[in-house]
Design a protein around this motif. Structure first.
Motif, PDB file in Angstrom:
ATOM      1  N   ARG A 168      -7.289 -87.685  13.815  1.00  0.00           N
ATOM      2  CA  ARG A 168      -7.236 -86.361  14.662  1.00  0.00           C
ATOM      3  C   ARG A 168      -6.916 -85.045  14.038  1.00  0.00           C
ATOM      4  NH1 ARG A 168      -7.327 -87.951  19.917  1.00  0.00           N
ATOM      5  NH2 ARG A 168      -6.776 -90.211  20.334  1.00  0.00           N
ATOM      6  N   GLU A 169      -6.391 -85.046  12.962  1.00  0.00           N
ATOM      7  CA  GLU A 169      -6.045 -83.888  12.187  1.00  0.00           C
ATOM      8  C   GLU A 169      -7.336 -83.263  11.733  1.00  0.00           C
ATOM      9  OE1 GLU A 169      -3.135 -82.218  11.394  1.00  0.00           O
ATOM     10  OE2 GLU A 169      -2.266 -83.700  13.295  1.00  0.00           O
ATOM     11  N   VAL A 170      -8.225 -84.151  11.131  1.00  0.00           N
ATOM     12  CA  VAL A 170      -9.496 -83.624  10.733  1.00  0.00           C
ATOM     13  C   VAL A 170     -10.223 -83.112  11.577  1.00  0.00           C
ATOM     14  CG1 VAL A 170     -11.854 -84.499   9.926  1.00  0.00           C
ATOM     15  CG2 VAL A 170      -9.847 -85.817   8.820  1.00  0.00           C
ATOM     16  N   ILE A 171     -10.442 -83.311  12.766  1.00  0.00           N
ATOM     17  CA  ILE A 171     -11.013 -82.814  13.991  1.00  0.00           C
ATOM     18  C   ILE A 171     -10.321 -81.618  14.533  1.00  0.00           C
ATOM     19  CG2 ILE A 171     -12.142 -83.209  16.330  1.00  0.00           C
ATOM     20  CD1 ILE A 171     -13.374 -84.656  13.740  1.00  0.00           C
ATOM     21  N   LYS A 172      -9.014 -81.616  14.442  1.00  0.00           N
ATOM     22  CA  LYS A 172      -8.192 -80.290  14.653  1.00  0.00           C
ATOM     23  C   LYS A 172      -8.367 -79.302  14.063  1.00  0.00           C
ATOM     24  CE  LYS A 172      -3.370 -78.757  15.213  1.00  0.00           C
ATOM     25  NZ  LYS A 172      -2.156 -78.988  14.922  1.00  0.00           N
ATOM     26  N   ARG A 173      -8.667 -79.462  12.448  1.00  0.00           N
ATOM     27  CA  ARG A 173      -8.947 -78.454  11.748  1.00  0.00           C
ATOM     28  C   ARG A 173     -10.510 -78.030  11.946  1.00  0.00           C
ATOM     29  NH1 ARG A 173      -7.769 -73.942   9.786  1.00  0.00           N
ATOM     30  NH2 ARG A 173      -8.253 -73.529   7.484  1.00  0.00           N
ATOM     31  N   ALA A 174     -11.139 -78.728  12.325  1.00  0.00           N
ATOM     32  CA  ALA A 174     -12.790 -78.340  12.414  1.00  0.00           C
ATOM     33  C   ALA A 174     -12.944 -77.772  13.726  1.00  0.00           C
ATOM     34  CB  ALA A 174     -13.569 -79.929  12.975  1.00  0.00           C
ATOM     35  N   LEU A 175     -11.999 -77.825  14.547  1.00  0.00           N
ATOM     36  CA  LEU A 175     -11.968 -77.049  15.841  1.00  0.00           C
ATOM     37  C   LEU A 175     -11.459 -75.694  15.570  1.00  0.00           C
ATOM     38  CD1 LEU A 175     -10.889 -79.519  18.578  1.00  0.00           C
ATOM     39  CD2 LEU A 175     -13.187 -78.507  18.257  1.00  0.00           C
ATOM     40  N   GLU A 176     -10.341 -75.489  14.822  1.00  0.00           N
ATOM     41  CA  GLU A 176      -9.766 -74.300  14.571  1.00  0.00           C
ATOM     42  C   GLU A 176     -10.826 -73.203  13.641  1.00  0.00           C
ATOM     43  OE1 GLU A 176      -5.233 -76.142  13.859  1.00  0.00           O
ATOM     44  OE2 GLU A 176      -6.280 -75.592  12.103  1.00  0.00           O
ATOM     45  N   LEU A 177     -11.636 -74.072  12.936  1.00  0.00           N
ATOM     46  CA  LEU A 177     -12.744 -73.392  12.078  1.00  0.00           C
ATOM     47  C   LEU A 177     -13.979 -73.172  12.890  1.00  0.00           C
ATOM     48  CD1 LEU A 177     -12.198 -75.275   8.554  1.00  0.00           C
ATOM     49  CD2 LEU A 177     -11.523 -72.776   9.323  1.00  0.00           C
ATOM     50  N   SER A 178     -14.172 -73.555  14.081  1.00  0.00           N
ATOM     51  CA  SER A 178     -15.249 -73.617  14.862  1.00  0.00           C
ATOM     52  C   SER A 178     -16.381 -74.292  14.214  1.00  0.00           C
ATOM     53  CB  SER A 178     -15.589 -72.174  15.307  1.00  0.00           C
ATOM     54  OG  SER A 178     -14.590 -71.495  16.177  1.00  0.00           O
ATOM     55  N   ALA A 179     -16.152 -75.217  13.441  1.00  0.00           N
ATOM     56  CA  ALA A 179     -17.282 -76.020  12.829  1.00  0.00           C
ATOM     57  C   ALA A 179     -18.016 -76.726  13.759  1.00  0.00           C
ATOM     58  CB  ALA A 179     -16.544 -76.697  11.576  1.00  0.00           C
ATOM     59  N   THR A 180     -19.243 -76.936  13.474  1.00  0.00           N
ATOM     60  CA  THR A 180     -19.939 -77.758  14.454  1.00  0.00           C
ATOM     61  C   THR A 180     -20.537 -79.137  13.782  1.00  0.00           C
ATOM     62  OG1 THR A 180     -22.176 -76.625  13.955  1.00  0.00           O
ATOM     63  CG2 THR A 180     -21.108 -76.052  16.126  1.00  0.00           C
ATOM     64  N   ALA A 181     -20.145 -79.156  12.376  1.00  0.00           N
ATOM     65  CA  ALA A 181     -20.364 -80.241  11.580  1.00  0.00           C
ATOM     66  C   ALA A 181     -19.741 -80.514  10.456  1.00  0.00           C
ATOM     67  CB  ALA A 181     -21.973 -80.356  11.189  1.00  0.00           C
ATOM     68  N   ILE A 182     -19.351 -81.413   9.831  1.00  0.00           N
ATOM     69  CA  ILE A 182     -18.799 -81.649   8.856  1.00  0.00           C
ATOM     70  C   ILE A 182     -19.000 -82.780   7.926  1.00  0.00           C
ATOM     71  CG2 ILE A 182     -16.186 -81.151  10.001  1.00  0.00           C
ATOM     72  CD1 ILE A 182     -15.647 -84.080  10.164  1.00  0.00           C
ATOM     73  N   ILE A 183     -18.793 -82.903   6.539  1.00  0.00           N
ATOM     74  CA  ILE A 183     -19.032 -83.832   5.628  1.00  0.00           C
ATOM     75  C   ILE A 183     -17.672 -84.138   4.915  1.00  0.00           C
ATOM     76  CG2 ILE A 183     -20.324 -84.269   3.397  1.00  0.00           C
ATOM     77  CD1 ILE A 183     -22.314 -81.998   4.153  1.00  0.00           C
ATOM     78  N   LEU A 184     -17.539 -85.295   5.123  1.00  0.00           N
ATOM     79  CA  LEU A 184     -16.461 -86.048   4.234  1.00  0.00           C
ATOM     80  C   LEU A 184     -16.557 -86.516   3.077  1.00  0.00           C
ATOM     81  CD1 LEU A 184     -15.358 -88.547   7.361  1.00  0.00           C
ATOM     82  CD2 LEU A 184     -14.842 -86.261   7.161  1.00  0.00           C
ATOM     83  N   VAL A 185     -15.763 -86.120   2.042  1.00  0.00           N
ATOM     84  CA  VAL A 185     -15.640 -86.529   0.827  1.00  0.00           C
ATOM     85  C   VAL A 185     -14.414 -87.055   0.301  1.00  0.00           C
ATOM     86  CG1 VAL A 185     -16.646 -85.801  -1.523  1.00  0.00           C
ATOM     87  CG2 VAL A 185     -17.360 -84.467   0.157  1.00  0.00           C
ATOM     88  N   HIS A 186     -14.672 -88.155  -0.496  1.00  0.00           N
ATOM     89  CA  HIS A 186     -13.228 -88.808  -1.398  1.00  0.00           C
ATOM     90  C   HIS A 186     -13.974 -89.365  -2.454  1.00  0.00           C
ATOM     91  CE1 HIS A 186     -13.252 -92.725   0.341  1.00  0.00           C
ATOM     92  NE2 HIS A 186     -12.558 -92.893  -0.563  1.00  0.00           N
TER      93      HIS A 186
END
Length: 237
Positions: A168-186
């Protein structure tokens, strides 16, 4: 207590035996290019500035013997670098400067291009930034509707084999940045990029929250010293 010294004074009457060797290395570097030099020769040259009065070849070879490759040397933790005889403050500063420069260049290349049309640059940047870290890091590349990189953020830093990630924190940050896509990396500090069941479950949880909100999870990339793995490429998401 005085800091550890890298260098030893050379008596002014003695001409260092490595003087001509350094000049020949420089000539090869400028004439034939960096690809003409082996890893130890490139590392040897990189240490010239830190150790102006010492033959840097033995130290370069010792570092490569301990860590395995040029990339692993520059990304090695400072405490482990200090375990190598002859490494002091000046050498560590020089080595870490090279690591910082490599990361800065790779990051600049990603930011100047459309992320998904330069996938190799994304992979190279992620490996440069994370593959040799001694602790797990969870990073997110946030993209806009044209797949341009909006932001690149390290969300969490964990232990040698675990990083807590909160979908939920990941998606919350995406919404704050108005991102429409994300790439997860670890990264996997063990070196093996094979995804664990926990990696797969966490990724699916993020996808499940992101999808109804119109946010695409393009991929989850795991990097390690031995390569990288794509959950999308493995058809795990």
């Amino acid at each position: 207590m005085p800091s550890k010294s890298d260098d030893q004074e050379t008596p002014p009457s003695e001409k260092p035996h490595y003087h001509g060797h350094r000049e020949r290395l420089r000539e090869r570097f400028h004439g034939a290019g960096p690809d003409a030099l082996s890893d130890y020769e490139l590392l040897e040259m990189a240490l010239f500035a830190a150790l102006p009065r010492r033959d840097t070849k033995p130290l370069a070879k010792s570092l490569l013997k301990k860590f395995g490759s040029f990339a692993e040397v520059i990304h090695a933790p400072e405490a482990r670098l200090r375990e190598v005889e002859g490494v002091g403050d000046a050498s560590i500063t020089q080595i870490k400067l090279i690591a910082a420069a490599a990361t800065r260049v790779a990051k600049g290349q990603v930011q100047q291009r459309t992320a998904l049309s330069s996938w190799n640059d994304v992979i190279d940047y992620c490996r440069t930034s994370m593959a040799f870290a001694d602790k797990e890091q969870f990073r997110i590349l946030f993209l806009d509707k044209r797949n341009q990189l909006i932001a690149d953020e390290v969300q969490q830093v964990g232990t040698v084999d675990h990083t807590p990630v909160y979908p939920r924190e990941v998606i919350k940050r995406a919404l704050e940045l108005s991102a429409t896509a994300i790439i997860l990396v670890h990264n996997h500090p063990s070196g093996d990029p094979t995804p664990s069941q926990a990696d797969i479950q966490m990724t699916k949880a993020i996808v499940a929250i992101a999808q109804p909100l119109g946010i695409s999870v393009h991929d989850h990339i795991i990097v390690g010293k031995n390569g990288h793995a794509s959950l999308k490429g493995l058809r795990l998401i």
